[in-house]
Design an enzyme around this catalytic site. Structure first.
Site, PDB file in Angstrom:
ATOM      1  N   GLY A  35      28.671 -20.841 -23.171  1.00 57.44           N
ATOM      2  CA  GLY A  35      29.662 -21.576 -22.595  1.00 57.44           C
ATOM      3  C   GLY A  35      31.293 -21.599 -23.126  1.00 57.44           C
ATOM      4  N   GLY A  40      37.137 -13.042 -22.206  1.00 56.35           N
ATOM      5  CA  GLY A  40      36.114 -12.068 -22.947  1.00 56.35           C
ATOM      6  C   GLY A  40      34.744 -12.044 -22.131  1.00 56.35           C
ATOM      7  N   HIS A  41      34.337 -13.392 -21.827  1.00 55.69           N
ATOM      8  CA  HIS A  41      33.031 -13.338 -21.448  1.00 55.69           C
ATOM      9  C   HIS A  41      33.090 -13.064 -19.705  1.00 55.69           C
ATOM     10  CE1 HIS A  41      32.646 -17.215 -24.253  1.00 55.69           C
ATOM     11  NE2 HIS A  41      31.686 -16.139 -24.421  1.00 55.69           N
ATOM     12  N   GLN A  65      20.617 -22.234 -33.816  1.00 54.59           N
ATOM     13  CA  GLN A  65      21.561 -21.274 -34.493  1.00 54.59           C
ATOM     14  C   GLN A  65      22.707 -21.741 -35.463  1.00 54.59           C
ATOM     15  OE1 GLN A  65      22.451 -19.244 -30.765  1.00 54.59           O
ATOM     16  NE2 GLN A  65      24.741 -18.976 -31.977  1.00 54.59           N
ATOM     17  N   LYS A 153      32.666  -8.649 -30.549  1.00 55.77           N
ATOM     18  CA  LYS A 153      33.278  -9.526 -31.454  1.00 55.77           C
ATOM     19  C   LYS A 153      32.028 -10.009 -32.521  1.00 55.77           C
ATOM     20  CE  LYS A 153      35.465 -13.319 -32.657  1.00 55.77           C
ATOM     21  NZ  LYS A 153      34.571 -14.353 -32.779  1.00 55.77           N
ATOM     22  N   SER A 189      37.940 -16.095 -28.481  1.00 53.89           N
ATOM     23  CA  SER A 189      36.484 -16.725 -29.042  1.00 53.89           C
ATOM     24  C   SER A 189      36.749 -18.171 -28.688  1.00 53.89           C
ATOM     25  CB  SER A 189      36.521 -16.665 -30.646  1.00 53.89           C
ATOM     26  OG  SER A 189      35.671 -17.488 -31.031  1.00 53.89           O
ATOM     27  N   SER A 190      35.533 -18.732 -28.531  1.00 57.13           N
ATOM     28  CA  SER A 190      35.400 -20.208 -27.872  1.00 57.13           C
ATOM     29  C   SER A 190      35.985 -21.139 -28.989  1.00 57.13           C
ATOM     30  CB  SER A 190      34.098 -20.536 -27.278  1.00 57.13           C
ATOM     31  OG  SER A 190      33.566 -19.560 -26.435  1.00 57.13           O
TER      32      SER A 190
END
Ligand code: PAF
Length: 283
Positions: A35, A40-41, A65, A153, A189-190
């Site tokens: 989410g 990028g997503h 993780q 990435k 990146s989030s």
């Protein structure tokens, strides 16, 4: 473009939808995410739409993780915003299970990631890739996609997952998509949301340093000398601790001698304040 996107929150509902699609002869692609979606997503979702009849996007912030000292509790979450973006990108289904649905009472089986996980990120985040491999194995079993699409990435993550799919004979194909970047080079990146205004200005120095290193190595420069130069550049740009800057075999991620004729990859991780940035580029 739709206004809303279909959501499944239980494995039971997900399987019903997927079975219906399969019955109609559709192929299925999966974009696994945690989410806090960015451009990028969305590029991954667009590729997923092109590659299969139906595109599923999973949104699940996977606790297994994250180590105890990492950013699980503050990891950015924005489900309403994500759903709007996925509707606009024409995703066919969002798979958004709760933690209890993914890891029900009594859950105790996991995947131990293979040799591709052993250093780089694996040295600094020891349980990380076991958690990624386990949740991706579950996502692959739940969605049963023909293909799954990941951003480059997280280059080592992709290598670990390719190895898992190969080693465990999982019946799907993985596709890696080149990293999307801001105009100044910073990889999307989030976690960029954590950067202060001042650190955001420094952040593109990571891409600049590893790109210059990749260029130097391609021109025949000595690898250890190039790595030291890249680290010096990061420090003088304002980066704090540098976890690693490495030049590796692009497939096995093993260290390479200066004379390697094989494709190589530069990978790096470094801290800006309390934010850890990772990036990689091809040589
Ligand atoms: O790259 C990510 O966002 C995550 O590691 C993944 C692949 C969705 C597994 O939780």
């Amino acid at each position: 473009m739709s206004e809303t996107v279909k959501i499944a929150r239980t494995v039971h509902d997900l399987r019903k939808i997927v079975a219906k699609w399969r019955g109609r002869g559709h192929s299925i692609s999966l974009v696994p995410t945690m989410g806090a979606l960015h451009a990028g997503h969305i590029a991954l979702v667009k590729l997923a739409k092109k590659k299969a009849g139906r595109a599923v996007v999973s949104i699940f912030v996977n606790p297994t993780q994250f180590a105890a000292n990492e950013d699980l509790s503050r990891y950015p979450r924005d489900e309403p915003g994500d759903l709007k973006k996925l509707a606009a990108a024409d995703a066919d289904l969002v798979w958004a299970p709760t933690v209890e649905e993914m890891y029900p009472e009594g859950f105790s089986t996991s995947v131990r990631a293979g040799s591709a996980a052993k250093d780089l990120e694996g040295s600094f985040r020891p349980q990380h890739f076991d958690g990624v491999a386990t949740v991706c194995a579950k996502l692959f079993n739940q969605v049963t996609p023909d293909i799954a699409i990941f951003g480059e990435k997280d280059f080592q993550q992709l290598a670990v997952l390719r190895q898992m799919v190969r080693d465990l004979d999982m019946p799907l194909k993985l596709i890696g998509m080149p990293t999307k970047r801001d105009t100044d080079g910073l990889a999307l990146s989030s976690r960029n949301a954590y950067l202060s205004v001042a650190d955001r200005k420094i952040a593109p120095a990571l891409y600049a340093a590893i790109s210059a290193l990749a260029q130097d190595v391609a021109n025949g420069a000595d690898i250890p000398t190039g790595i030291s130069t890249a680290k010096r550049k990061l420090t003088s740009a304002g980066f704090g601790k540098i976890d690693y800057v490495e030049v590796r075999d692009a497939e096995t991620l093993e260290p390479v001698p200066n004379s390697s004729g094989r494709p190589m990859r530069v990978l790096a991780a470094a801290w800006l304040g309390k934010t850890r940035l990772i990036d990689n580029v091809a040589v």
